[in-house]
Design a protein around this motif. Structure first.
Motif, PDB file in Angstrom:
ATOM      1  N   GLY A   1      33.199  49.721 -83.098  1.00  0.00           N
ATOM      2  CA  GLY A   1      34.643  49.786 -83.188  1.00  0.00           C
ATOM      3  C   GLY A   1      35.228  48.405 -82.960  1.00  0.00           C
TER       4      GLY A   1
ATOM      5  N   GLU B   1      24.920  50.987 -84.255  1.00  0.00           N
ATOM      6  CA  GLU B   1      25.979  51.958 -84.530  1.00  0.00           C
ATOM      7  C   GLU B   1      25.363  53.353 -84.658  1.00  0.00           C
ATOM      8  OE1 GLU B   1      28.981  54.295 -85.270  1.00  0.00           O
ATOM      9  OE2 GLU B   1      29.259  52.220 -84.615  1.00  0.00           O
TER      10      GLU B   1
ATOM     11  N   GLY C   1      34.371  52.626 -85.974  1.00  0.00           N
ATOM     12  CA  GLY C   1      34.757  53.571 -84.930  1.00  0.00           C
ATOM     13  C   GLY C   1      36.091  54.245 -85.193  1.00  0.00           C
ATOM     14  N   ASN C   2      36.811  54.566 -84.116  1.00  0.00           N
ATOM     15  CA  ASN C   2      38.135  55.169 -84.237  1.00  0.00           C
ATOM     16  C   ASN C   2      39.172  54.183 -84.735  1.00  0.00           C
ATOM     17  OD1 ASN C   2      37.549  57.775 -83.511  1.00  0.00           O
ATOM     18  ND2 ASN C   2      38.608  57.732 -81.551  1.00  0.00           N
ATOM     19  N   SER C   3      38.889  52.890 -84.596  1.00  0.00           N
ATOM     20  CA  SER C   3      39.896  51.873 -84.918  1.00  0.00           C
ATOM     21  C   SER C   3      40.312  51.902 -86.383  1.00  0.00           C
ATOM     22  CB  SER C   3      39.371  50.481 -84.553  1.00  0.00           C
ATOM     23  OG  SER C   3      39.033  50.406 -83.184  1.00  0.00           O
TER      24      SER C   3
ATOM     25  N   GLY D   1      32.695  53.872 -77.711  1.00  0.00           N
ATOM     26  CA  GLY D   1      33.802  54.806 -77.884  1.00  0.00           C
ATOM     27  C   GLY D   1      34.027  55.653 -76.644  1.00  0.00           C
TER      28      GLY D   1
ATOM     29  N   SER E   1      39.361  62.336 -82.976  1.00  0.00           N
ATOM     30  CA  SER E   1      38.324  61.337 -82.751  1.00  0.00           C
ATOM     31  C   SER E   1      37.031  61.736 -83.447  1.00  0.00           C
ATOM     32  CB  SER E   1      38.063  61.164 -81.257  1.00  0.00           C
ATOM     33  OG  SER E   1      39.146  60.558 -80.606  1.00  0.00           O
TER      34      SER E   1
ATOM     35  N   ASN F   1      32.106  60.514 -80.351  1.00  0.00           N
ATOM     36  CA  ASN F   1      32.682  60.017 -79.100  1.00  0.00           C
ATOM     37  C   ASN F   1      32.483  61.086 -78.033  1.00  0.00           C
ATOM     38  OD1 ASN F   1      33.467  57.677 -80.323  1.00  0.00           O
ATOM     39  ND2 ASN F   1      35.638  57.906 -79.918  1.00  0.00           N
TER      40      ASN F   1
ATOM     41  N   CYS G   1      41.015  46.579 -76.536  1.00  0.00           N
ATOM     42  CA  CYS G   1      39.713  46.432 -77.201  1.00  0.00           C
ATOM     43  C   CYS G   1      39.459  44.986 -77.595  1.00  0.00           C
ATOM     44  CB  CYS G   1      39.652  47.325 -78.435  1.00  0.00           C
ATOM     45  SG  CYS G   1      39.584  49.096 -78.083  1.00  0.00           S
TER      46      CYS G   1
END
Length: 550
Positions: free
Chosen positions: A117, A138, A145-147, A293, A316, A320, A530
């Motif tokens: 992320g 990963e 990721g969530n980003s 995450g 999400s 996660n 982050c």
């Protein structure tokens, strides 16, 4: 036997139909090209690239989806099947399951970064640019990721985009601490001061290094112009340059890997063991950055660490799941959870953005629960509306757009919106008594042009007494979980005695328990956090590796 030629197929992806052309030569699939799609940028990139390659390599549409991009993967697979069926193929043709032969690998490196992320990408890039050899691991089949499905906002003071109007880290720190106190808890002064002091530099980093242009504006709880966004590209403006930089620096990325163990010898980090779908790795390294995450993608884990969110949706990634706890168990790492989440109201699952979600988050109109009663100050920060929904006597929530509302035309074109010809119809959609909804509308209208003594709005415009109306249902949803490993201002993970664990760092959602309490204080704080601690973790992990011999 299928004749040589090129055939078209279409099937539903994540956002809309995916269209492909399939070329056949000598009854073999020779090429597949995705010709049209509306999939989310970055989130779908690996699926769009790799699934056609896997189909051709295996001569089969029964290949595994890209983890983390399942809907896009299945859309391509189904579109390819449709094209082959149109060409005359039987349902049993091109359907041999993908053969997976696992391999074991040994790797030597300086720094291992777990998670890709925003925090993980920044850590990997920073460590590599400092001279360390880096491997990025990963657990899904894609980066970001969530980003990549966030709103793309950053919250900062003193950036080149707002320093003329707002350059006050101490005030930002005070804002966070005051909010935490009202939220019923405490935050770590030193960690949050680090975020506030470096927030402007975090925004400028993307602007100066990658050419990202931001606009700064007031948004949400604070009225200061601290919310930064690239209106054209959103999260892609930040994430795309980082992914490109990973390629430029030739940082190896190991996909579909579950991090099983951080190895130590005499209290010194010696490596990481991972288990994957296709490959297993035994990696020798000197330092590790944990940025895997949060925990709210798993309902079971979220219910344990944020019980107040039980029963709500989650946007999400399901990966996660607080796996950092198991990963650091042998290190006796400390963690902190306060029943906190980033809560929002959503109308669909496509992304945090989108027109329907924007209307329930930002819509200046009447919102009611399934009892026909107002439950929130409409248009306030989404985290506060989420809290109000959970405290409400009702369990379903609706936004009503009348023909005079500025968002009426937008709502009229949304599949999530239900058209009603009268308030009686609205009551039926909401599930409440007809007289109750009429009384609620009447009281709401009574506040037009004056103080709203129920919820404190000062911008109410009356709801029309006659239809048509469009009604959109919004759902309490979590998009992040606040908690995780305890760290210090150097991003070092702390043990249960509050001492740094040598060579182990954490950043991003994996280490937010000391930064938030229950409620998200301001749009953009997570991406700023982050960035700040991702870069700190990468820098310090590289320095530690440089000065450590195995």
């Amino acid at each position: 036997m299928i004749k040589d030629g090129t055939y078209q197929g279409s099937a539903q992806g994540h956002n809309a139909n995916i269209e492909v052309t399939v070329s056949v030569k000598n009854s073999q699939i020779s090429a597949i090209k995705v010709t049209d799609h509306q999939e989310t940028a970055l989130l779908s990139d690996n699926a769009l690239k790799l699934i056609p390659e896997k189909i051709v390599a295996n001569q089969s549409t029964a290949v595994d989806a890209i983890t983390g991009a399942t809907f896009t993967s299945n859309g391509i697979l189904n579109a390819t099947r449709a094209a082959l069926t149109d060409a005359g193929a039987e349902t049993t043709d091109y359907s041999t399951p993908e053969k997976i032969t696992k391999k074991e690998h040994e790797i030597n490196t300086d720094v291992v970064v777990l998670g890709s992320g925003l925090a993980g990408l920044n850590a990997a890039i920073t460590a590599k640019e400092k001279g360390a050899d880096v491997v990025l691991i990963e657990k899904t089949g894609r980066l970001g990721g969530n980003s990549v499905v966030s709103g793309g906002f950053m919250y900062a003071t003193g950036s080149k985009f707002n320093k003329e109007q707002d350059n006050d880290p101490e005030n930002l720190l005070q804002f966070y601490e005051d909010f935490a106190q009202k939220d019923g808890g405490e935050i770590d002064h030193d960690l949050v001061k680090t975020i506030a002091d470096n927030s402007g530099a975090a925004v400028d980093y993307y602007a100066d290094k990658y050419g990202v242009e931001f606009s700064a504006m007031p948004l949400g709880i604070s009225k200061k112009p601290r919310t930064h966004i690239n209106f054209k590209l959103g999260p892609v403006a930040i994430m795309a340059p980082l992914l490109k930089r990973i390629e430029e620096l030739q940082i190896p990325v190991l996909y579909d890997q579950s991090s099983e163990e951080i190895k130590t010898d005499n209290q010194q980090i010696t490596g990481v063991v991972t288990v994957g779908k296709y490959d297993d790795y035994n990696i020798t390294c000197k330092s590790v950055v944990i940025a895997v995450g949060g925990f709210d993608g798993s309902r079971k884990t979220r219910d344990k660490y944020a019980p107040s969110a039980k029963g709500t949706r989650s946007m999400s990634t399901p990966y996660n799941d607080a796996d950092y706890l198991k990963l650091t168990e042998n290190l006796h790492a400390a963690s902190e959870f306060k029943d906190g989440v980033m809560g929002i109201m959503t109308a669909n699952y496509l992304s945090v953005g989108g027109a329907a979600n924007s209307l329930v988050v930002l819509g200046r109109t009447l919102a009611v629960n399934n009892l026909g009663k107002r439950f929130t100050k409409e248009g306030q920060h989404y985290s506060l509306m989420y809290n109000d929904a959970l405290k409400s006597d009702g369990n379903r929530f609706f936004w009503i757009f009348d023909k005079d509302n500025e968002s009426y035309k937008v709502a009229a074109n949304l599949p999530e919106a239900k058209k009603c010809t009268s308030l009686d119809d609205v009551a039926q959609v909401v599930g409440c008594d007809k007289q109750v909804i009429k009384e609620t509308v009447s009281r709401y209208n009574s506040f037009a042009g004056k103080e709203d003594s129920d919820f404190g709005r000062d911008d109410i415009k009356p709801i029309a007494q006659e239809g048509p109306y469009y009604v959109i249902e919004g759902y309490p949803t979590t998009v992040a979980g606040f908690g995780g490993l305890k760290i210090n201002t150097n991003a070092q993970v702390l043990d249960v005695s509050n001492k740094p664990i040598a060579g182990v760092y954490a950043a991003g959602e994996s280490a937010t328990g000391q930064i938030f309490v229950h409620t998200y204080p301001s749009t953009g704080t997570m991406l700023t956090t982050c960035t700040v601690f991702g870069r700190i973790a990468g820098n310090n992990a590289a320095s530690y590796a440089k000065n450590t011999a195995l």
